[in-house]
Design a protein around this motif. Structure first.
Motif, mmCIF file in Angstrom:
data_model
loop_
_atom_site.group_PDB
_atom_site.id
_atom_site.type_symbol
_atom_site.label_atom_id
_atom_site.label_comp_id
_atom_site.label_asym_id
_atom_site.label_seq_id
_atom_site.Cartn_x
_atom_site.Cartn_y
_atom_site.Cartn_z
ATOM 1 N N ASP A 185 105.755 -37.569 -100.867
ATOM 2 C CA ASP A 185 105.407 -37.762 -99.457
ATOM 3 C C ASP A 185 105.499 -39.250 -99.170
ATOM 4 O OD1 ASP A 185 103.915 -38.007 -96.923
ATOM 5 O OD2 ASP A 185 103.243 -35.970 -97.340
ATOM 6 N N ASP A 186 106.061 -39.619 -98.013
ATOM 7 C CA ASP A 186 106.185 -41.036 -97.688
ATOM 8 C C ASP A 186 104.820 -41.692 -97.447
ATOM 9 O OD1 ASP A 186 106.127 -39.468 -95.285
ATOM 10 O OD2 ASP A 186 106.742 -41.226 -94.137
ATOM 11 N N ILE A 191 101.436 -42.060 -99.098
ATOM 12 C CA ILE A 191 100.826 -41.840 -100.420
ATOM 13 C C ILE A 191 99.474 -41.139 -100.320
ATOM 14 C CG2 ILE A 191 99.703 -44.095 -100.685
ATOM 15 C CD1 ILE A 191 101.668 -42.361 -103.473
ATOM 16 N N ASP A 192 98.672 -41.460 -99.311
ATOM 17 C CA ASP A 192 97.357 -40.827 -99.152
ATOM 18 C C ASP A 192 97.469 -39.321 -98.933
ATOM 19 O OD1 ASP A 192 96.176 -43.267 -99.517
ATOM 20 O OD2 ASP A 192 95.720 -43.607 -97.402
ATOM 21 N N GLY A 207 99.800 -37.419 -100.196
ATOM 22 C CA GLY A 207 100.095 -36.878 -101.519
ATOM 23 C C GLY A 207 98.873 -36.839 -102.410
ATOM 24 N N VAL A 208 98.047 -37.873 -102.329
ATOM 25 C CA VAL A 208 96.823 -37.943 -103.136
ATOM 26 C C VAL A 208 95.863 -36.822 -102.744
ATOM 27 C CG1 VAL A 208 94.776 -39.360 -103.628
ATOM 28 C CG2 VAL A 208 97.052 -40.389 -103.673
ATOM 29 N N VAL A 225 102.071 -37.817 -108.015
ATOM 30 C CA VAL A 225 102.369 -38.128 -106.617
ATOM 31 C C VAL A 225 103.330 -39.310 -106.553
ATOM 32 C CG1 VAL A 225 101.406 -38.826 -104.386
ATOM 33 C CG2 VAL A 225 100.092 -37.310 -105.885
ATOM 34 N N TYR A 226 104.366 -39.149 -105.746
ATOM 35 C CA TYR A 226 105.347 -40.211 -105.523
ATOM 36 C C TYR A 226 105.527 -40.423 -104.021
ATOM 37 C CZ TYR A 226 106.684 -39.998 -110.409
ATOM 38 O OH TYR A 226 106.664 -40.049 -111.781
ATOM 39 N N SER A 227 105.865 -41.673 -103.651
ATOM 40 C CA SER A 227 106.224 -41.955 -102.267
ATOM 41 C C SER A 227 107.661 -42.463 -102.165
ATOM 42 C CB SER A 227 105.253 -42.975 -101.644
ATOM 43 O OG SER A 227 105.342 -44.206 -102.329
ATOM 44 N N GLU A 228 108.298 -42.685 -103.308
ATOM 45 C CA GLU A 228 109.692 -43.147 -103.357
ATOM 46 C C GLU A 228 110.575 -42.040 -103.935
ATOM 47 O OE1 GLU A 228 110.740 -46.075 -102.182
ATOM 48 O OE2 GLU A 228 108.708 -46.782 -101.734
#
Length: 119
Positions: free
Chosen positions: A8-9, A11-12, A14-15, A30-33
């Motif tokens: 997810d772009d 991060i929160d 995704g967390v 969790v990744y944002s990239e």
């Protein structure tokens, strides 16, 4: 339980998914990239990827296509805050197992994950 990757772009966001799913016993990363997530998937066993449609450099559907090239066994749930018939169709066409609209509540997330994983 399952090895789950969340991309997810924000991060929160995704967390938050990670916290919910870890309470169910899953191992969640969790990744944002996009590149980092794809790199991880090429080297590690993932049972389920949860992808946001709106990412930083690619779309979630583009990432979905790349994941399916890596392994057709990986289950995928697409998430979007901007649902359209076009993104839903593209997701299903490229092999998504489920398509959910944000904000997704805890019970819906748990039930969709269990359903997709067949547990």
């Amino acid at each position: 339980m399952a090895n789950i990757l969340v991309l997810d772009d924000v991060i929160d966001a995704g967390v938050l998914l990670k916290r919910i799913l870890e309470r169910k016993g899953h191992n969640v990363l969790v990744y944002s990239e996009e590149e980092e997530a794809l790199k991880y998937i090429t080297k590690n066993k993932i049972d389920l990827a949860i992808l946001d449609i709106k990412l930083k450099k690619m779309t979630g559907v583009e990432v979905l296509e790349l994941i399916k090239e890596i392994s057709t066994d990986i289950k995928v749930i697409m998430l979007t805050g901007y649902p359209t018939l076009e993104t839903a169709r593209a997701s299903v066409k490229h092999g998504a197992d489920e398509y959910c609209v944000k904000p997704i509540d805890k019970e819906e997330l748990e039930s969709k994950v269990a359903e997709v994983l067949g547990s």
